[in-house]
Scaffold this active site. Structure first.
Site, PDB file in Angstrom:
ATOM      1  N   ASN A   9      -3.286 -36.710  24.483  1.00  9.66           N
ATOM      2  CA  ASN A   9      -3.079 -36.936  25.917  1.00  9.66           C
ATOM      3  C   ASN A   9      -4.174 -37.886  26.390  1.00  9.66           C
ATOM      4  O   ASN A   9      -5.327 -37.490  26.526  1.00  9.66           O
ATOM      5  CB  ASN A   9      -3.151 -35.592  26.657  1.00  9.66           C
ATOM      6  CG  ASN A   9      -3.099 -35.766  28.174  1.00  9.66           C
ATOM      7  OD1 ASN A   9      -2.764 -36.834  28.677  1.00  9.66           O
ATOM      8  ND2 ASN A   9      -3.445 -34.713  28.894  1.00  9.66           N
ATOM      9  N   TRP A  10      -3.787 -39.134  26.615  1.00  9.17           N
ATOM     10  CA  TRP A  10      -4.794 -40.143  26.982  1.00  9.17           C
ATOM     11  C   TRP A  10      -5.201 -40.073  28.450  1.00  9.17           C
ATOM     12  O   TRP A  10      -6.080 -40.809  28.885  1.00  9.17           O
ATOM     13  CB  TRP A  10      -4.264 -41.546  26.644  1.00  9.17           C
ATOM     14  CG  TRP A  10      -4.115 -41.790  25.171  1.00  9.17           C
ATOM     15  CD1 TRP A  10      -4.583 -41.008  24.152  1.00  9.17           C
ATOM     16  CD2 TRP A  10      -3.445 -42.893  24.535  1.00  9.17           C
ATOM     17  NE1 TRP A  10      -4.244 -41.556  22.932  1.00  9.17           N
ATOM     18  CE2 TRP A  10      -3.546 -42.711  23.146  1.00  9.17           C
ATOM     19  CE3 TRP A  10      -2.757 -44.013  25.012  1.00  9.17           C
ATOM     20  CZ2 TRP A  10      -2.998 -43.608  22.221  1.00  9.17           C
ATOM     21  CZ3 TRP A  10      -2.216 -44.904  24.109  1.00  9.17           C
ATOM     22  CH2 TRP A  10      -2.339 -44.704  22.720  1.00  9.17           C
ATOM     23  N   GLU A  97      -4.449 -30.184  34.987  1.00  9.66           N
ATOM     24  CA  GLU A  97      -4.978 -31.149  35.965  1.00  9.66           C
ATOM     25  C   GLU A  97      -3.938 -31.441  37.045  1.00  9.66           C
ATOM     26  O   GLU A  97      -4.280 -31.675  38.206  1.00  9.66           O
ATOM     27  CB  GLU A  97      -5.425 -32.427  35.237  1.00  9.66           C
ATOM     28  CG  GLU A  97      -6.713 -32.176  34.462  1.00  9.66           C
ATOM     29  CD  GLU A  97      -6.889 -33.018  33.216  1.00  9.66           C
ATOM     30  OE1 GLU A  97      -6.210 -34.053  33.069  1.00  9.66           O
ATOM     31  OE2 GLU A  97      -7.723 -32.638  32.369  1.00  9.66           O
ATOM     32  N   SER A 212     -10.473 -28.946  23.929  1.00  9.96           N
ATOM     33  CA  SER A 212     -11.602 -29.396  23.111  1.00  9.96           C
ATOM     34  C   SER A 212     -11.339 -29.296  21.605  1.00  9.96           C
ATOM     35  O   SER A 212     -12.230 -28.958  20.826  1.00  9.96           O
ATOM     36  CB  SER A 212     -12.893 -28.649  23.498  1.00  9.96           C
ATOM     37  OG  SER A 212     -13.208 -28.898  24.860  1.00  9.96           O
ATOM     38  N   GLY A 233      -7.143 -34.040  24.190  1.00  5.81           N
ATOM     39  CA  GLY A 233      -7.535 -35.004  25.214  1.00  5.81           C
ATOM     40  C   GLY A 233      -8.607 -35.942  24.689  1.00  5.81           C
ATOM     41  O   GLY A 233      -8.326 -36.959  24.051  1.00  5.81           O
ATOM     42  N   GLY A 234      -9.856 -35.577  24.914  1.00  2.87           N
ATOM     43  CA  GLY A 234     -10.986 -36.457  24.593  1.00  2.87           C
ATOM     44  C   GLY A 234     -10.962 -37.019  23.182  1.00  2.87           C
ATOM     45  O   GLY A 234     -11.194 -38.224  22.976  1.00  2.87           O
TER      46      GLY A 234
HETATM   47  C1  PEP Z   1      -5.956 -31.853  27.556  1.00  2.00           C
HETATM   48  O1  PEP Z   1      -6.215 -32.605  28.470  1.00  2.00           O
HETATM   49  O2  PEP Z   1      -4.795 -31.460  27.412  1.00  2.00           O
HETATM   50  C2  PEP Z   1      -7.040 -31.449  26.662  1.00  2.00           C
HETATM   51  C3  PEP Z   1      -6.817 -30.469  25.833  1.00  2.00           C
HETATM   52  O3  PEP Z   1      -8.218 -32.130  26.759  1.00  2.00           O
HETATM   53  P1  PEP Z   1      -9.516 -31.955  25.787  1.00  2.00           P
HETATM   54  O4  PEP Z   1      -9.027 -32.026  24.381  1.00  2.00           O
HETATM   55  O5  PEP Z   1     -10.406 -33.097  26.142  1.00  2.00           O
HETATM   56  O6  PEP Z   1     -10.107 -30.621  26.101  1.00  2.00           O
END
Ligand code: PEP
Length: 250
Positions: A9-10, A97, A212, A233-234
């Site tokens: 997920n960018w 979000e 994460s 995400g990240g």
């Molecule tokens: C997300 O936004 O769906 C997510 C899991 O982000 P991150 O991996 O950065 O926690």
């Protein structure tokens, strides 16, 4: 029986140059080597670019959200048909979000999920509790409420062609991952809920974990019985990190 899914997920990150480079490196790194379904969710303006770069590869892509309406006066929104025109197979619905920052409630999310299904897109329904809710012992109640809002519109059949992403809000973008045991417990709860409604659909439903995920924790998370991959995400924003997660799928 269930194919692992690794999805990036960018969010609202990237530029044309960055995406050309990131996608080029990901495509070069994954061809043939990872048995998972690999998906990216770019910001809308780059869907066309992703389509042109990834169309003849095994990488798939999707939208980060959609509006339930087919068209009309909905400034800033995007329809299922628009996503399909750019080759999307998947669409995220109910990301935390969207719920926390843009006021999407359970009913909004259910309408978006239903619209995605009706259009032939595969919705990825994101659910998960906040830290306060977890500490108050409300995790299962919150997740059940989020799932029930969708189930009450689509019934269990709506999950024949959908993915659930369990994403504890306290683990998203914080570097704080749910332990494999914590994540598995909620995934098992979700699976049981669906299996009780329909054994076949519940057994086949992909339930991915988000929060994460990185190359160091993915292998243990993905080895849990009811964890069928990750929404990332990240760590999906650099090819090295994303490919490290893909390599955890054996
Ligand atoms: C997300 O936004 O769906 C997510 C899991 O982000 P991150 O991996 O950065 O926690």
């Amino acid at each position: 029986m269930r194919t692992i899914m690794v999805a990036g997920n960018w969010k609202m990150h990237g530029s044309e140059a960055m995406i050309r480079s990131l996608l080029g490196d990901i495509i070069a790194g994954i061809e043939g080597s990872c048995p998972a379904d690999l998906v990216v969710f770019p910001p809308y303006p780059y869907l066309s670019l992703v389509q042109s770069l990834a169309r003849s590869t095994r990488l798939e892509w999707g939208g980060q959200n959609l509006n339930p309406q087919a068209s009309g006066a909905h400034t800033g929104e995007i329809s299922a048909a628009m996503l399909q025109e750019f080759g999307c197979r998947y669409v995220l619905t109910g990301h935390s979000e969207r719920r926390a920052l843009y006021g999407e409630n359970d009913v909004d999310v259910a309408l978006r999920f239903e619209a995605a299904l009706e259009a032939g897109l595969e919705p990825v329904l994101c659910v998960g509790e906040t830290l306060e809710q977890r500490e108050a012992g409300e995790t299962q109640a919150v997740v059940a409420r989020q799932l029930d809002a969708v189930l009450s519109r689509t019934g269990i059949d709506g999950f024949n062609r959908a993915v659930v992403a369990y994403e504890p809000v306290w683990a998203i973008g914080t570097g704080r991952t749910a332990s494999p045991g914590q994540a598995q417990a909620v995934h098992a709860f979700i699976r049981d809920k669906f299996v009780n409604l329909d054994g076949i659909i519940g057994g086949q439903l992909r339930i991915v974990y988000g929060g994460s995920v990185n190359g160091s924790n993915a292998a243990e998370l993905f080895s849990q019985e009811d964890i069928d991959g990750g929404l990332v995400g990240g760590a999906s924003l650099t090819a090295e990190d994303f490919l490290a997660i893909c390599r955890c799928v054996t």
